[in-house]
Design a protein around this motif. Structure first.
Motif, short mmCIF file in Angstrom:
data_model
loop_
_atom_site.label_atom_id
_atom_site.label_comp_id
_atom_site.label_asym_id
_atom_site.label_seq_id
_atom_site.Cartn_x
_atom_site.Cartn_y
_atom_site.Cartn_z
N SER A 7 17.97 -86.77 -14.00
CA SER A 7 17.42 -85.79 -13.10
C SER A 7 17.46 -86.17 -11.60
CB SER A 7 16.16 -85.70 -13.21
OG SER A 7 15.08 -86.87 -13.29
N MET A 8 17.80 -87.54 -11.12
CA MET A 8 17.60 -87.87 -9.58
C MET A 8 18.96 -87.49 -9.11
SD MET A 8 14.83 -89.17 -8.44
CE MET A 8 15.25 -90.30 -7.36
N SER A 9 19.93 -87.53 -10.09
CA SER A 9 21.52 -87.14 -9.68
C SER A 9 21.30 -85.89 -9.47
CB SER A 9 22.64 -87.79 -10.74
OG SER A 9 22.57 -89.10 -10.78
N PHE A 10 20.90 -85.02 -10.31
CA PHE A 10 20.83 -83.69 -9.93
C PHE A 10 20.09 -83.05 -8.77
CE2 PHE A 10 19.56 -79.04 -11.57
CZ PHE A 10 20.78 -78.84 -11.99
N VAL A 11 19.05 -83.99 -8.44
CA VAL A 11 18.55 -83.59 -6.98
C VAL A 11 19.52 -83.84 -5.97
CG1 VAL A 11 16.54 -84.33 -5.41
CG2 VAL A 11 16.10 -84.05 -7.93
N GLU A 12 20.22 -84.99 -6.05
CA GLU A 12 21.13 -85.11 -4.97
C GLU A 12 22.43 -84.08 -4.96
OE1 GLU A 12 22.33 -89.76 -4.61
OE2 GLU A 12 21.63 -89.64 -6.61
N ARG A 13 22.80 -83.50 -6.02
CA ARG A 13 23.71 -82.74 -6.01
C ARG A 13 23.31 -81.49 -5.56
NH1 ARG A 13 26.28 -81.45 -11.35
NH2 ARG A 13 27.76 -80.27 -9.87
N ILE A 14 21.75 -81.04 -5.64
CA ILE A 14 21.16 -79.84 -5.29
C ILE A 14 21.23 -79.89 -3.60
CG2 ILE A 14 19.07 -78.48 -5.14
CD1 ILE A 14 20.71 -77.74 -7.59
N TYR A 15 20.87 -81.13 -3.22
CA TYR A 15 20.49 -81.19 -1.88
C TYR A 15 21.86 -81.19 -1.30
CZ TYR A 15 15.87 -82.58 -0.73
OH TYR A 15 14.48 -82.42 -0.59
N LYS A 16 23.19 -81.69 -1.70
CA LYS A 16 24.47 -81.75 -1.17
C LYS A 16 24.96 -80.07 -1.06
CE LYS A 16 25.58 -86.40 -2.10
NZ LYS A 16 26.14 -87.32 -2.85
N LEU A 17 25.00 -79.56 -2.11
CA LEU A 17 25.46 -78.43 -2.09
C LEU A 17 24.45 -77.20 -1.11
CD1 LEU A 17 26.46 -77.95 -5.94
CD2 LEU A 17 27.67 -77.84 -4.03
N THR A 18 23.16 -77.38 -1.17
CA THR A 18 22.44 -76.38 -0.23
C THR A 18 22.74 -76.60 1.01
OG1 THR A 18 20.41 -77.62 -0.58
CG2 THR A 18 20.72 -76.13 -2.29
N ARG A 19 23.42 -77.69 1.50
CA ARG A 19 23.71 -77.94 3.05
C ARG A 19 24.75 -76.98 3.42
NH1 ARG A 19 24.81 -84.38 2.40
NH2 ARG A 19 22.69 -84.89 2.16
N SER A 20 25.59 -76.45 2.66
CA SER A 20 26.50 -75.40 2.96
C SER A 20 25.84 -74.07 3.16
CB SER A 20 27.46 -75.39 1.94
OG SER A 20 27.47 -75.18 0.91
N PHE A 21 24.66 -73.90 2.42
CA PHE A 21 24.07 -72.51 2.59
C PHE A 21 23.93 -72.07 3.87
CE2 PHE A 21 22.01 -72.02 -1.83
CZ PHE A 21 23.06 -72.72 -2.64
N PRO A 22 23.74 -70.62 4.18
CA PRO A 22 23.62 -70.21 5.67
C PRO A 22 22.29 -70.74 5.95
CG PRO A 22 24.21 -68.49 3.91
CD PRO A 22 23.79 -69.61 3.15
N GLU A 23 22.35 -70.72 7.44
CA GLU A 23 21.01 -71.19 8.12
C GLU A 23 19.85 -70.28 7.91
OE1 GLU A 23 18.72 -73.52 10.62
OE2 GLU A 23 20.89 -74.01 9.91
N GLU A 24 20.04 -69.12 7.53
CA GLU A 24 18.97 -68.18 7.60
C GLU A 24 18.17 -68.45 6.06
OE1 GLU A 24 21.21 -64.15 5.38
OE2 GLU A 24 21.85 -65.03 7.33
#
Length: 118
Positions: A7-24
C-alpha cells in the motif's frame, strides 16, 4: 506486513503519476487521489496498532473504502485523459493486487475473531 508495504508503494505511484496532471486539478482530483491513497496504509497501520480484532476490522474496512474511492478517481483520471493507457492498466493491476490482499486480511481476521468467540 506485506500489505502495508504494498500500500505504501501504491501511494508513491499515485503521487508520481498525479504530478503530471493539469495544474487546475491540484486542489481537486489530485488532492482527493492523494488523500485516498494515503488513507489506505494509514488505516491499516492504525488498525493494527489498536490490538483488538474488532477495531482492526473497522480500520481495514475504512482502508477498503478509501481504496474503492481511489479506484473511482483513477477511472475518472483515465476518462479525462490524464492517465496514459499503460499507466492506467498498471494502476488497475496494482489496485487489484492490493484489494485482494486487503480482502484476504479482512477474511483472516474475521475467521480468527469468530473462532475466538466460539
Amino acid at each position: 506486513m506485506e500489505i502495508y508495504e504494498v500500500s505504501m508503494s501504491f501511494v508513491e505511484r499515485i503521487y508520481k503519476l498525479t504530478r503530471s496532471f493539469p495544474e487546475e486539478e491540484r486542489y481537486c482530483l489530485v488532492s482527493q487521489m492523494r488523500r485516498a491513497a494515503v488513507s489506505v496504509p494509514s488505516n491499516i497501520a492504525e488498525g493494527n496498532g489498536r490490538g483488538h480484532s474488532k477495531e482492526y476490522l473497522h480500520f481495514l474496512y475504512n482502508a477498503r473504502g478509501s481504496l474503492m474511492e481511489l479506484r473511482t478517481q483513477i477511472d475518472i483520471s483515465k476518462r479525462l485523459g490524464y492517465l496514459k493507457e499503460a499507466d492506467y492498466s498498471s494502476l488497475i493491476e496494482s489496485y487489484e493486487t492490493l484489494r485482494k490482499m486487503l480482502m484476504n486480511l479482512i477474511s483472516s481476521i474475521r475467521r480468527k475473531s469468530i473462532s475466538k468467540s466460539s
